[in-house]
Design an enzyme around this catalytic site. Structure first.
Site, PDB file in Angstrom:
ATOM      1  N   HIS A   1      -4.520  32.642 -43.012  1.00  0.00           N
ATOM      2  CA  HIS A   1      -3.049  32.509 -43.724  1.00  0.00           C
ATOM      3  C   HIS A   1      -2.130  32.092 -42.635  1.00  0.00           C
ATOM      4  O   HIS A   1      -0.882  31.806 -42.956  1.00  0.00           O
ATOM      5  CB  HIS A   1      -2.724  33.841 -44.210  1.00  0.00           C
ATOM      6  CG  HIS A   1      -3.596  34.014 -45.554  1.00  0.00           C
ATOM      7  ND1 HIS A   1      -4.778  34.530 -45.488  1.00  0.00           N
ATOM      8  CD2 HIS A   1      -3.336  33.688 -46.934  1.00  0.00           C
ATOM      9  CE1 HIS A   1      -5.309  34.452 -46.907  1.00  0.00           C
ATOM     10  NE2 HIS A   1      -4.173  33.920 -47.634  1.00  0.00           N
TER      11      HIS A   1
ATOM     12  N   TRP B   1      -9.975  26.525 -51.285  1.00  0.00           N
ATOM     13  CA  TRP B   1      -9.531  27.789 -50.729  1.00  0.00           C
ATOM     14  C   TRP B   1     -10.126  29.111 -51.111  1.00  0.00           C
ATOM     15  O   TRP B   1     -10.589  29.790 -50.239  1.00  0.00           O
ATOM     16  CB  TRP B   1      -7.897  27.873 -51.008  1.00  0.00           C
ATOM     17  CG  TRP B   1      -7.462  29.065 -50.280  1.00  0.00           C
ATOM     18  CD1 TRP B   1      -7.186  30.288 -50.886  1.00  0.00           C
ATOM     19  CD2 TRP B   1      -6.976  29.195 -48.877  1.00  0.00           C
ATOM     20  NE1 TRP B   1      -6.626  30.923 -50.039  1.00  0.00           N
ATOM     21  CE2 TRP B   1      -6.615  30.607 -48.849  1.00  0.00           C
ATOM     22  CE3 TRP B   1      -7.040  28.342 -47.842  1.00  0.00           C
ATOM     23  CZ2 TRP B   1      -5.969  30.918 -47.533  1.00  0.00           C
ATOM     24  CZ3 TRP B   1      -6.787  28.830 -46.762  1.00  0.00           C
ATOM     25  CH2 TRP B   1      -6.204  30.215 -46.286  1.00  0.00           C
TER      26      TRP B   1
END
Length: 106
Positions: free
Chosen positions: A23, A77
Site C-alpha cells: 500500500h 488488485w
C-alpha cells in the site's frame, strides 16, 4: 456532501508488513480509478494485536463505489492481495460493513 463508509477486513498471520508494503503506495492506476469513482478520502487502519483492518472512506455515491469492483484494475488488485488476506471466490477481500452510530462534524 459525501457519504461515509466503514468496514472491517483482516490479514493472514505474518502478512502485516507485506500488506503495508503493497500500500506504500498503491498502484497509481488504482488510485486514479478510486478518485474517478467518487472516492474523496480512503484510509485503512491495522490493529496489530488482532490483524483486523478498519477501513473508512468518504464517497460521492454507493452506486459509484459498487462500480469500482467491476473495473479491471480493482480485480487485478484483489488478485494481487488475495494471498495476504481472507478472500471470497472472486478474489475480493472478505469484509463486513459497519453501521455508523455516531458522528460529529463542525
Amino acid at each position: 456532501m459525501s457519504l461515509r463508509k466503514a468496514f472491517r477486513m483482516s490479514i493472514h498471520p505474518g502478512q502485516e508488513a507485506e500488506y503495508e508494503r503493497r500500500h506504500k503506495p498503491i498502484w497509481r492506476e488504482l488510485e486514479e480509478t478510486l478518485v474517478r469513482h467518487g472516492v474523496r478520502s480512503y484510509s485503512i487502519f491495522l490493529d496489530p494485536a488482532t490483524r483486523d483492518l478498519f477501513a473508512y472512506a468518504e464517497i460521492d455515491s454507493e452506486e459509484q463505489w459498487r462500480a469500482i469492483a467491476g473495473t479491471e484494475v480493482c480485480q487485478r488488485w484483489w488478485r494481487h492481495m488475495q494471498e495476504l488476506m481472507p478472500s471470497n471466490p472472486d478474489a475480493s477481500p472478505v469484509s463486513s460493513e459497519l453501521r455508523e452510530v455516531f458522528h460529529i462534524e463542525k
